[in-house]
Write an enzyme that holds these catalytic residues in place. Structure first.
Site, PDB file in Angstrom:
ATOM      1  N   ILE A  34      36.412  45.031  36.156  1.00  0.00           N
ATOM      2  CA  ILE A  34      36.243  45.947  37.300  1.00  0.00           C
ATOM      3  C   ILE A  34      34.975  46.791  37.105  1.00  0.00           C
ATOM      4  O   ILE A  34      34.688  47.262  36.011  1.00  0.00           O
ATOM      5  CB  ILE A  34      37.491  46.876  37.441  1.00  0.00           C
ATOM      6  CG1 ILE A  34      38.739  46.041  37.790  1.00  0.00           C
ATOM      7  CG2 ILE A  34      37.256  47.982  38.454  1.00  0.00           C
ATOM      8  CD1 ILE A  34      38.892  45.672  39.253  1.00  0.00           C
ATOM      9  N   LEU A  35      34.228  46.962  38.191  1.00  0.00           N
ATOM     10  CA  LEU A  35      33.030  47.806  38.152  1.00  0.00           C
ATOM     11  C   LEU A  35      33.339  49.102  38.912  1.00  0.00           C
ATOM     12  O   LEU A  35      33.869  49.052  40.021  1.00  0.00           O
ATOM     13  CB  LEU A  35      31.857  47.073  38.800  1.00  0.00           C
ATOM     14  CG  LEU A  35      31.443  45.769  38.106  1.00  0.00           C
ATOM     15  CD1 LEU A  35      30.499  44.959  38.984  1.00  0.00           C
ATOM     16  CD2 LEU A  35      30.814  46.049  36.737  1.00  0.00           C
TER      17      LEU A  35
ATOM     18  N   HIS B 187      35.968  35.913  46.666  1.00  0.00           N
ATOM     19  CA  HIS B 187      37.401  36.145  46.414  1.00  0.00           C
ATOM     20  C   HIS B 187      38.198  34.988  47.032  1.00  0.00           C
ATOM     21  O   HIS B 187      37.917  34.595  48.175  1.00  0.00           O
ATOM     22  CB  HIS B 187      37.827  37.487  47.024  1.00  0.00           C
ATOM     23  CG  HIS B 187      39.265  37.793  46.747  1.00  0.00           C
ATOM     24  ND1 HIS B 187      39.704  38.245  45.522  1.00  0.00           N
ATOM     25  CD2 HIS B 187      40.362  37.637  47.522  1.00  0.00           C
ATOM     26  CE1 HIS B 187      41.019  38.370  45.565  1.00  0.00           C
ATOM     27  NE2 HIS B 187      41.442  38.016  46.762  1.00  0.00           N
TER      28      HIS B 187
ATOM     29  N   ASP C 166      37.553  44.538  46.244  1.00  0.00           N
ATOM     30  CA  ASP C 166      37.603  43.601  47.386  1.00  0.00           C
ATOM     31  C   ASP C 166      37.495  44.318  48.733  1.00  0.00           C
ATOM     32  O   ASP C 166      37.926  43.788  49.761  1.00  0.00           O
ATOM     33  CB  ASP C 166      38.878  42.741  47.352  1.00  0.00           C
ATOM     34  CG  ASP C 166      38.977  41.914  46.081  1.00  0.00           C
ATOM     35  OD1 ASP C 166      37.945  41.403  45.626  1.00  0.00           O
ATOM     36  OD2 ASP C 166      40.089  41.782  45.533  1.00  0.00           O
TER      37      ASP C 166
ATOM     38  N   GLU D  24      32.919  50.449  45.757  1.00  0.00           N
ATOM     39  CA  GLU D  24      33.834  51.020  44.763  1.00  0.00           C
ATOM     40  C   GLU D  24      35.295  50.612  44.994  1.00  0.00           C
ATOM     41  O   GLU D  24      36.121  50.787  44.122  1.00  0.00           O
ATOM     42  CB  GLU D  24      33.676  52.551  44.710  1.00  0.00           C
ATOM     43  CG  GLU D  24      34.204  53.329  45.908  1.00  0.00           C
ATOM     44  CD  GLU D  24      33.355  53.200  47.171  1.00  0.00           C
ATOM     45  OE1 GLU D  24      32.301  52.541  47.151  1.00  0.00           O
ATOM     46  OE2 GLU D  24      33.778  53.759  48.204  1.00  0.00           O
TER      47      GLU D  24
HETATM   48  C1  GAR Z   1      37.598  31.642  41.539  1.00  0.00           C
HETATM   49  O1  GAR Z   1      38.645  31.132  42.334  1.00  0.00           O
HETATM   50  C2  GAR Z   1      37.170  33.000  42.050  1.00  0.00           C
HETATM   51  O2  GAR Z   1      37.183  33.107  43.446  1.00  0.00           O
HETATM   52  C3  GAR Z   1      38.225  33.877  41.456  1.00  0.00           C
HETATM   53  O3  GAR Z   1      38.455  33.357  40.171  1.00  0.00           O
HETATM   54  C4  GAR Z   1      38.098  31.971  40.139  1.00  0.00           C
HETATM   55  C5  GAR Z   1      37.034  31.783  39.083  1.00  0.00           C
HETATM   56  O4  GAR Z   1      36.706  30.454  38.916  1.00  0.00           O
HETATM   57  N1  GAR Z   1      37.793  35.243  41.440  1.00  0.00           N
HETATM   58  C6  GAR Z   1      38.613  36.269  41.563  1.00  0.00           C
HETATM   59  O5  GAR Z   1      39.811  36.162  41.675  1.00  0.00           O
HETATM   60  C7  GAR Z   1      37.926  37.628  41.541  1.00  0.00           C
HETATM   61  N2  GAR Z   1      38.796  38.624  42.102  1.00  0.00           N
HETATM   62  P1  GAR Z   1      35.321  29.985  38.276  1.00  0.00           P
HETATM   63  O6  GAR Z   1      35.132  30.745  36.958  1.00  0.00           O
HETATM   64  O7  GAR Z   1      35.535  28.516  38.032  1.00  0.00           O
HETATM   65  O8  GAR Z   1      34.231  30.256  39.257  1.00  0.00           O
END
Ligand code: GAR
Length: 201
Positions: A94-95, A111, A152, A149
């Site tokens: 988290i940033l 996302h 999502d 901030e």
């Molecule tokens: C992806 O589905 C991405 O959208 C999600 O994690 C996965 C990473 O896959 N991201 C989140 O949930 C962020 N909130 P990857 O490392 O193969 O790109």
């Protein structure tokens, strides 16, 4: 001159791979991936970066000791490398607002759901797809948005819908959402923002 992109990763890096492929295939022409920053030393994404001669470094929240020190380190590395755009591609750290305020409209994230469904705190990776299947929605998808901030919560740039099919498991659904949505809209949005950045110079 192309916009310089830093891709932030934490895991497998298939979205990073989609960005690298898009750069090779001429889908991304206004920017170049200059740096990959991983929150996790074991992330396979670092191997993908190395295989493509992209510098990769690890900046870990744990090793920095505090969120403040972590974000100060990230800022330093970004400055040193003259980064114009930060792309969060499967980045699980988290940033804070302190960090995101420094880069207004210069951080984007992918996302794996149609925001505002199944997003915010606790909704990441496979959990997002578990939640979608548990709820029983018939359509899900992916979203690319600016990062502020609110987890999502930034302005939506692109979304793509994906149908849920009978018998889907979280893993099967995750793969379909990646293939049909994430790997397409993340490179598209990256190109759009990079074109705006170089157009505004
Ligand atoms: C992806 O589905 C991405 O959208 C999600 O994690 C996965 C990473 O896959 N991201 C989140 O949930 C962020 N909130 P990857 O490392 O193969 O790109």
């Amino acid at each position: 001159m192309k916009a310089k992109i830093a891709v932030f990763v934490s895991g497998g890096g298939t979205n990073l791979q989609a960005l690298i492929d898009a750069q090779k295939n001429g889908i991304i022409t206004s920017g170049e991936i200059a740096l990959v920053i991983s929150s996790n030393a074991k992330a396979y994404a670092l191997t993908r970066a190395a295989d493509n001669n992209i510098p990769g470094i690890v900046v870990s929240r744990k090793e920095c000791g505090s969120q403040e020190a972590y974000e100060a380190k990230l800022t330093e590395v970004l400055k040193e490398n003259d980064i114009d755009l930060i792309v969060l591609a499967g980045f699980m750290s988290i940033l804070s607002g302190n960090f995101t305020d420094k880069y207004p409209n210069r951080i984007i994230n992918v996302h794996p759901s149609l925001i505002p469904s199944f997003c915010g705190k606790g909704f990441y990776g496979l959990h997002v797809h578990e939640a979608a299947l548990e709820y029983g929605v018939k359509v899900t998808g992916a979203t690319v948005h600016f990062v502020n901030e609110i987890p999502d919560g930034g302005q939506i740039l692109l979304q793509k819908a994906v149908y849920i099919e009978e018998g889907d498991t979280p893993e099967v659904l995750q793969k379909r959402v990646m293939e049909e949505a994430e790997w397409k809209i993340l490179p598209q949005a990256t190109e759009t923002i990079c074109a705006q950045i170089i157009g505004g110079r």
